[in-house]
Design a protein around this motif. Sequence first.
Motif, mmCIF file in Angstrom:
data_model
loop_
_atom_site.group_PDB
_atom_site.id
_atom_site.type_symbol
_atom_site.label_atom_id
_atom_site.label_comp_id
_atom_site.label_asym_id
_atom_site.label_seq_id
_atom_site.Cartn_x
_atom_site.Cartn_y
_atom_site.Cartn_z
ATOM 1 N N UNK A 202 0.836 -1.193 0.000
ATOM 2 C CA UNK A 202 0.000 0.000 0.000
ATOM 3 C C UNK A 202 0.873 1.246 0.000
ATOM 4 N N UNK A 203 0.338 2.341 -0.579
ATOM 5 C CA UNK A 203 1.107 3.563 -0.758
ATOM 6 C C UNK A 203 0.245 4.757 -0.370
ATOM 7 N N UNK A 204 0.817 5.638 0.476
ATOM 8 C CA UNK A 204 0.077 6.807 0.950
ATOM 9 C C UNK A 204 1.044 7.871 1.429
ATOM 10 N N UNK A 205 1.007 9.058 0.803
ATOM 11 C CA UNK A 205 1.817 10.207 1.222
ATOM 12 C C UNK A 205 3.282 9.840 1.441
ATOM 13 N N UNK A 206 3.848 9.141 0.494
ATOM 14 C CA UNK A 206 5.251 8.785 0.576
ATOM 15 C C UNK A 206 5.550 7.596 1.450
ATOM 16 N N UNK A 207 4.540 7.016 2.100
ATOM 17 C CA UNK A 207 4.743 5.850 2.954
ATOM 18 C C UNK A 207 4.416 4.580 2.179
ATOM 19 N N UNK A 208 5.278 3.602 2.307
ATOM 20 C CA UNK A 208 5.075 2.310 1.656
ATOM 21 C C UNK A 208 4.930 1.241 2.729
ATOM 22 N N UNK B 116 -12.700 2.713 14.845
ATOM 23 C CA UNK B 116 -12.259 3.025 13.480
ATOM 24 C C UNK B 116 -13.194 2.401 12.460
ATOM 25 N N UNK B 117 -13.171 2.987 11.281
ATOM 26 C CA UNK B 117 -13.946 2.502 10.139
ATOM 27 C C UNK B 117 -13.024 2.451 8.940
ATOM 28 N N UNK B 118 -13.064 1.345 8.239
ATOM 29 C CA UNK B 118 -12.246 1.173 7.035
ATOM 30 C C UNK B 118 -13.152 0.761 5.887
ATOM 31 N N UNK B 119 -13.078 1.501 4.797
ATOM 32 C CA UNK B 119 -13.902 1.233 3.623
ATOM 33 C C UNK B 119 -12.989 1.216 2.402
ATOM 34 N N UNK B 120 -13.182 0.241 1.537
ATOM 35 C CA UNK B 120 -12.337 0.168 0.347
ATOM 36 C C UNK B 120 -12.971 -0.654 -0.751
ATOM 37 N N UNK B 121 -12.289 -0.691 -1.874
ATOM 38 C CA UNK B 121 -12.736 -1.491 -3.015
ATOM 39 C C UNK B 121 -11.507 -1.962 -3.772
ATOM 40 N N UNK B 122 -11.550 -3.209 -4.208
ATOM 41 C CA UNK B 122 -10.453 -3.796 -4.960
ATOM 42 C C UNK B 122 -10.978 -4.373 -6.266
ATOM 43 N N UNK C 190 -8.264 2.277 -0.372
ATOM 44 C CA UNK C 190 -8.775 1.984 0.963
ATOM 45 C C UNK C 190 -8.707 3.259 1.817
ATOM 46 N N UNK C 191 -9.816 3.587 2.449
ATOM 47 C CA UNK C 191 -9.926 4.781 3.296
ATOM 48 C C UNK C 191 -10.169 4.340 4.724
ATOM 49 N N UNK C 192 -9.396 4.907 5.655
ATOM 50 C CA UNK C 192 -9.517 4.574 7.071
ATOM 51 C C UNK C 192 -9.728 5.841 7.878
ATOM 52 N N UNK D 173 -6.809 8.380 6.659
ATOM 53 C CA UNK D 173 -5.779 7.955 5.717
ATOM 54 C C UNK D 173 -6.435 7.318 4.502
ATOM 55 N N UNK D 174 -5.897 7.617 3.322
ATOM 56 C CA UNK D 174 -6.339 6.991 2.076
ATOM 57 C C UNK D 174 -5.136 6.337 1.419
ATOM 58 N N UNK D 175 -5.285 5.080 1.058
ATOM 59 C CA UNK D 175 -4.168 4.328 0.500
ATOM 60 C C UNK D 175 -4.532 3.694 -0.837
ATOM 61 N N UNK D 176 -3.546 3.650 -1.719
ATOM 62 C CA UNK D 176 -3.620 2.869 -2.950
ATOM 63 C C UNK D 176 -2.974 1.524 -2.676
ATOM 64 N N UNK D 177 -3.633 0.441 -3.053
ATOM 65 C CA UNK D 177 -3.113 -0.897 -2.764
ATOM 66 C C UNK D 177 -2.975 -1.707 -4.049
#
Length: 230
Positions: free
Chosen positions: A34-40, A176-182, A198-200, A219-223
């Motif tokens: 997963x990738x978010x704001x420079x974090x891997x 917490x709530x986590x919602x996403x789609x793949x 994925x949004x948390x 946080x929003x991540x690309x996976x």
Amino acid sequence: MFDPAEMAASREQLRIENGEVRASSVIIDQLEASFSDGEEAYGFDVQGWTGGDINRFWWKSEGEGEFDGGLEEAELQALYSRAIRPFFDFQTGVRQTYRPDGGDRTDLVVGIQGLAPYWFEVDAAAFLSTKGELTARAEAEYDQRITNRWIVQPRAEVVLSAEDIPELRVGSGLSSLQVGARLRYEFRKEFAPYVGLEWTKSFGNTADFLEADGRSSEDTRFVVGIRTWF
């Protein structure tokens, strides 16, 4: 026309062959980066079972970490599972959670897992730790086929706690709530790479704990990853 004893033996053999079949399965639902704001980071969600139609042994494991920071958290569950409805199992057992920076926990687990109406896969459980902390987690996902090979899987997860647990950075109530789609492509039924978002969002005291540590409560991540089973 046939001897009753012979018929009874034949019926018992049919019961064994059709109702007492033992099988096993391993499902790697998520194995991803997963990738978010420079974090891997990386994450995994794996489970498996062995047994018959009514009684089974289930194991579940999931965890996450950063590529440059090591493992952050991982858990392993060992569960006895019994079918209570045609599409639902009651499960109970233990969970061991490992955190390198402290806060390891051993929990009693009670939950249900199965297929809800309209083909929603549901997994919900309550956890009671050896320290008396009561938490709960519920997950739901759905496979929406676009074609025979392209599948969109929306997914949601909610975490609840009966009390503040500062050591774990968990607040009472809705944590917490986590919602996403793949979106995955099945080269075979047993092998499918995917991409997704994925949004948390953390709430209440959980958000306060994170912000006090200098971390964001949203946080929003690309996976990108693979799903496979055997």
